[in-house]
Design an enzyme around this catalytic site. Structure first.
Site, PDB file in Angstrom:
ATOM      1  N   GLY A  75      12.658  21.761  28.022  1.00  0.00           N
ATOM      2  CA  GLY A  75      13.522  21.427  29.155  1.00  0.00           C
ATOM      3  C   GLY A  75      15.033  21.419  28.204  1.00  0.00           C
ATOM      4  O   GLY A  75      16.135  21.451  28.955  1.00  0.00           O
ATOM      5  N   THR A  76      15.136  20.986  27.017  1.00  0.00           N
ATOM      6  CA  THR A  76      16.400  20.726  26.357  1.00  0.00           C
ATOM      7  C   THR A  76      17.190  21.945  26.587  1.00  0.00           C
ATOM      8  O   THR A  76      16.831  23.136  26.253  1.00  0.00           O
ATOM      9  CB  THR A  76      16.144  20.514  24.838  1.00  0.00           C
ATOM     10  OG1 THR A  76      15.091  19.174  24.840  1.00  0.00           O
ATOM     11  CG2 THR A  76      17.376  20.210  24.261  1.00  0.00           C
ATOM     12  N   THR A  77      18.630  21.897  26.743  1.00  0.00           N
ATOM     13  CA  THR A  77      19.699  22.857  26.988  1.00  0.00           C
ATOM     14  C   THR A  77      20.524  22.808  25.826  1.00  0.00           C
ATOM     15  O   THR A  77      20.308  21.664  24.945  1.00  0.00           O
ATOM     16  CB  THR A  77      19.973  22.640  28.545  1.00  0.00           C
ATOM     17  OG1 THR A  77      20.727  21.622  28.429  1.00  0.00           O
ATOM     18  CG2 THR A  77      19.258  22.931  29.680  1.00  0.00           C
ATOM     19  N   ALA A  83      12.763  26.528  30.825  1.00  0.00           N
ATOM     20  CA  ALA A  83      13.721  26.774  31.874  1.00  0.00           C
ATOM     21  C   ALA A  83      14.993  25.776  31.635  1.00  0.00           C
ATOM     22  O   ALA A  83      14.775  24.745  31.284  1.00  0.00           O
ATOM     23  CB  ALA A  83      12.995  26.321  33.246  1.00  0.00           C
ATOM     24  N   ASN A  97      16.428  24.715  33.909  1.00  0.00           N
ATOM     25  CA  ASN A  97      16.337  23.493  35.184  1.00  0.00           C
ATOM     26  C   ASN A  97      14.833  23.814  35.951  1.00  0.00           C
ATOM     27  O   ASN A  97      14.649  24.819  36.220  1.00  0.00           O
ATOM     28  CB  ASN A  97      17.493  23.718  36.275  1.00  0.00           C
ATOM     29  CG  ASN A  97      17.658  22.702  37.012  1.00  0.00           C
ATOM     30  OD1 ASN A  97      16.605  22.137  37.778  1.00  0.00           O
ATOM     31  ND2 ASN A  97      18.739  22.382  37.078  1.00  0.00           N
ATOM     32  N   HIS A 157      27.939  16.828  35.988  1.00  0.00           N
ATOM     33  CA  HIS A 157      27.008  16.112  35.223  1.00  0.00           C
ATOM     34  C   HIS A 157      27.309  14.640  34.772  1.00  0.00           C
ATOM     35  O   HIS A 157      28.541  14.300  34.833  1.00  0.00           O
ATOM     36  CB  HIS A 157      26.293  16.701  34.195  1.00  0.00           C
ATOM     37  CG  HIS A 157      25.251  17.906  34.595  1.00  0.00           C
ATOM     38  ND1 HIS A 157      25.689  18.991  34.920  1.00  0.00           N
ATOM     39  CD2 HIS A 157      24.062  17.773  34.754  1.00  0.00           C
ATOM     40  CE1 HIS A 157      24.639  19.861  35.163  1.00  0.00           C
ATOM     41  NE2 HIS A 157      23.542  19.077  35.186  1.00  0.00           N
ATOM     42  N   HIS A 158      26.179  13.857  34.632  1.00  0.00           N
ATOM     43  CA  HIS A 158      26.705  12.420  34.077  1.00  0.00           C
ATOM     44  C   HIS A 158      27.383  12.614  32.743  1.00  0.00           C
ATOM     45  O   HIS A 158      27.314  13.547  31.943  1.00  0.00           O
ATOM     46  CB  HIS A 158      25.310  11.605  33.850  1.00  0.00           C
ATOM     47  CG  HIS A 158      24.325  12.317  32.782  1.00  0.00           C
ATOM     48  ND1 HIS A 158      24.327  12.292  31.675  1.00  0.00           N
ATOM     49  CD2 HIS A 158      23.424  13.209  33.347  1.00  0.00           C
ATOM     50  CE1 HIS A 158      23.348  13.205  31.209  1.00  0.00           C
ATOM     51  NE2 HIS A 158      22.666  13.806  32.104  1.00  0.00           N
ATOM     52  N   LYS A 206      25.916  13.667  29.088  1.00  0.00           N
ATOM     53  CA  LYS A 206      25.262  15.122  28.872  1.00  0.00           C
ATOM     54  C   LYS A 206      26.092  15.792  27.415  1.00  0.00           C
ATOM     55  O   LYS A 206      27.267  15.856  27.233  1.00  0.00           O
ATOM     56  CB  LYS A 206      25.640  15.956  30.069  1.00  0.00           C
ATOM     57  CG  LYS A 206      25.170  17.356  29.947  1.00  0.00           C
ATOM     58  CD  LYS A 206      24.867  18.183  30.995  1.00  0.00           C
ATOM     59  CE  LYS A 206      24.383  19.388  31.064  1.00  0.00           C
ATOM     60  NZ  LYS A 206      22.994  19.505  30.379  1.00  0.00           N
ATOM     61  N   GLY A 233      23.255  24.218  31.052  1.00  0.00           N
ATOM     62  CA  GLY A 233      22.471  25.277  30.840  1.00  0.00           C
ATOM     63  C   GLY A 233      21.974  26.072  32.297  1.00  0.00           C
ATOM     64  O   GLY A 233      21.801  27.233  32.373  1.00  0.00           O
ATOM     65  N   THR A 234      22.033  25.123  33.406  1.00  0.00           N
ATOM     66  CA  THR A 234      21.803  25.444  34.679  1.00  0.00           C
ATOM     67  C   THR A 234      22.979  26.480  35.045  1.00  0.00           C
ATOM     68  O   THR A 234      22.901  27.647  35.602  1.00  0.00           O
ATOM     69  CB  THR A 234      21.646  24.308  35.611  1.00  0.00           C
ATOM     70  OG1 THR A 234      20.545  23.712  34.999  1.00  0.00           O
ATOM     71  CG2 THR A 234      21.624  25.019  37.108  1.00  0.00           C
TER      72      THR A 234
HETATM   73  N1  LIG Z   1      15.743  21.954  32.137  1.00  0.00           N
HETATM   74  C1  LIG Z   1      15.658  20.822  33.022  1.00  0.00           C
HETATM   75  O1  LIG Z   1      15.376  20.765  34.064  1.00  0.00           O
HETATM   76  C2  LIG Z   1      16.714  19.760  32.479  1.00  0.00           C
HETATM   77  C3  LIG Z   1      16.878  18.509  33.299  1.00  0.00           C
HETATM   78  C4  LIG Z   1      17.518  17.436  32.811  1.00  0.00           C
HETATM   79  C5  LIG Z   1      17.998  17.160  31.662  1.00  0.00           C
HETATM   80  N2  LIG Z   1      17.558  18.372  31.003  1.00  0.00           N
HETATM   81  C6  LIG Z   1      18.219  18.465  29.315  1.00  0.00           C
HETATM   82  O2  LIG Z   1      17.144  17.710  28.668  1.00  0.00           O
HETATM   83  C7  LIG Z   1      17.439  17.111  27.439  1.00  0.00           C
HETATM   84  C8  LIG Z   1      17.334  15.621  27.467  1.00  0.00           C
HETATM   85  O3  LIG Z   1      17.975  15.146  28.656  1.00  0.00           O
HETATM   86  P1  LIG Z   1      17.562  13.347  28.902  1.00  0.00           P
HETATM   87  O4  LIG Z   1      18.425  13.205  29.853  1.00  0.00           O
HETATM   88  O5  LIG Z   1      16.163  12.972  28.862  1.00  0.00           O
HETATM   89  O6  LIG Z   1      18.381  12.885  27.668  1.00  0.00           O
HETATM   90  P2  LIG Z   1      18.249  11.515  26.809  1.00  0.00           P
HETATM   91  O7  LIG Z   1      19.503  11.274  25.996  1.00  0.00           O
HETATM   92  O8  LIG Z   1      18.099  10.484  28.032  1.00  0.00           O
HETATM   93  O9  LIG Z   1      16.860  11.566  25.892  1.00  0.00           O
HETATM   94  C9  LIG Z   1      16.933  12.191  25.038  1.00  0.00           C
HETATM   95  C10 LIG Z   1      15.416  11.571  24.107  1.00  0.00           C
HETATM   96  O10 LIG Z   1      15.420  12.334  22.957  1.00  0.00           O
HETATM   97  C11 LIG Z   1      15.094  11.703  21.925  1.00  0.00           C
HETATM   98  N3  LIG Z   1      15.136  12.153  20.613  1.00  0.00           N
HETATM   99  C12 LIG Z   1      16.157  12.850  19.961  1.00  0.00           C
HETATM  100  N4  LIG Z   1      15.786  13.663  19.020  1.00  0.00           N
HETATM  101  C13 LIG Z   1      14.563  13.478  19.108  1.00  0.00           C
HETATM  102  C14 LIG Z   1      13.510  14.397  17.976  1.00  0.00           C
HETATM  103  N5  LIG Z   1      13.698  14.846  17.112  1.00  0.00           N
HETATM  104  N6  LIG Z   1      12.170  14.004  18.367  1.00  0.00           N
HETATM  105  C15 LIG Z   1      11.979  13.368  19.468  1.00  0.00           C
HETATM  106  N7  LIG Z   1      12.677  12.777  20.367  1.00  0.00           N
HETATM  107  C16 LIG Z   1      13.962  12.987  20.109  1.00  0.00           C
HETATM  108  C17 LIG Z   1      16.086  10.556  22.014  1.00  0.00           C
HETATM  109  O11 LIG Z   1      15.913   9.434  21.327  1.00  0.00           O
HETATM  110  C18 LIG Z   1      16.267  10.247  23.345  1.00  0.00           C
HETATM  111  O12 LIG Z   1      15.331   9.273  23.932  1.00  0.00           O
HETATM  112  C19 LIG Z   1      19.228  17.533  27.483  1.00  0.00           C
HETATM  113  O13 LIG Z   1      19.125  18.454  26.713  1.00  0.00           O
HETATM  114  C20 LIG Z   1      19.224  17.872  28.953  1.00  0.00           C
HETATM  115  O14 LIG Z   1      20.430  18.579  29.329  1.00  0.00           O
HETATM  116  C21 LIG Z   1      17.085  19.566  31.300  1.00  0.00           C
END
Ligand SMILES: NC(=O)c1ccc[n+]([C@@H]2O[C@H](COP(=O)([O-])OP(=O)(O)OC[C@H]3O[C@@H](n4cnc5c(N)ncnc54)[C@H](O)[C@@H]3O)[C@@H](O)[C@H]2O)c1
Length: 248
Positions: free
Chosen positions: A82-84, A107, A109, A142-143, A146, A152-153
């Site tokens: 999910g990471t973007t 995805a 999103n 977004h918050h 971010k 990404g969406t």
């Molecule tokens: N695809 C989707 O539907 C969707 C929805 C929401 C957020 N996102 C994306 O997902 C990602 C994470 O969002 P979030 O809101 O949870 O962020 P967040 O910052 O709250 O959480 C990310 C977590 O990853 C941890 N982390 C960092 N490096 C790491 C590693 N090497 N191994 C394991 N853990 C590690 C951090 O310590 C943190 O706890 C962002 O890129 C965000 O844009 C995608």
């Protein structure tokens, strides 16, 4: 289904909560969160420990996603990402997964609502391609934590528009007067889970397509659905595949 959560931040915790709520509703353990992996224990976990799970769900940061994806490929664990903010490498990863029979799903999103928004965006762009009096812009909110911009969406929706819209050749992450460029405006406001607007505007009227996430539950439920769907598949997939939408 044994799940490794890679990234236990806002999304990792939302996925855990959604999994536990689903178990409670069913009165049985459908989802087991077997591993919670975050920055502090990532490097102490072995490949063998990771290989015990059925699927990994990765929500970390743009700079760490690719290393985690390769780690899962090496362990033979299907991965839902999910990471973007890292998607300049997406095509390479997709090709690697396809050629080497790895199970990979990305995805930008996971919310079902946003994927319906994507489907309507593609349809609307195909229609609006013929109506040259309308110009287009996009807004995403977004918050403030971010890391990537545009989201990404928004990027996914913009690329879907560019594919269908003869009068736009590229996007830019700011307002612009250049007629052949699609502007994406990004705003960062505390506590906003994600809002996206595609607007067609003319002197006569405007048409707006808008999705507003009220919380992270939709992303979490969609990621769990994608993880279940991916279990028996090999290759590279997207949420459109899970939902049976045509992305072309
Ligand atoms: N695809 C989707 O539907 C969707 C929805 C929401 C957020 N996102 C994306 O997902 C990602 C994470 O969002 P979030 O809101 O949870 O962020 P967040 O910052 O709250 O959480 C990310 C977590 O990853 C941890 N982390 C960092 N490096 C790491 C590693 N090497 N191994 C394991 N853990 C590690 C951090 O310590 C943190 O706890 C962002 O890129 C965000 O844009 C995608």
């Amino acid at each position: 289904m044994k799940i490794a959560l890679i990234g236990y931040g806002k999304m990792g915790k939302a996925i855990e909560a959604a999994a536990l709520a689903k178990n409670q509703k069913l009165g049985k353990t459908l989802y087991e969160i077997a591993l919670k992996i975050d920055i502090d224990n990532r490097d102490t976990l072995t490949l063998e420990e990771l290989a015990q799970v059925d699927v990994a769900i990765e929500f970390t940061s743009p700079s760490t996603a690719i290393r985690n994806i390769n780690w899962c490929f090496e362990a033979g664990v299907p991965i839902v990402v999910g990471t973007t903010g890292w998607t300049e490498k997406l095509e390479e990863i997709r090709q690697y997964a396809t050629t080497n029979h790895k199970s990979f799903l990305f995805a930008p999103n996971y919310s079902i609502g946003v994927n319906i928004f994507f489907e309507m965006n593609r349809r609307l762009a195909s229609i609006m391609n013929q109506y040259e009096d309308y110009d287009i812009d996009m807004l995403e909110v977004h918050h403030t934590e971010k890391k990537d911009s545009p989201s990404g969406t928004a990027l996914h929706a913009a690329l879907d528009i560019l594919k269908r819209m003869g009068r736009k050749s590229d996007w830019v992450n700011q307002a612009t007067d250049e007629k052949d460029i699609l502007p994406i405006i990004s705003e960062r406001v505390p506590n906003v889970p994600g809002t996206h607007v595609v607007r067609y505007f003319s002197e006569i009227d405007d048409i707006e397509l808008k999705h507003t996430a009220h919380n992270r539950k939709g992303f979490a439920l969609g990621a769990l659905l994608a993880a279940e769907w991916l279990l028996d598949k090999k290759g590279a997939y997207s949420m459109e595949d899970v939902l049976g939408f045509n992305k072309d």
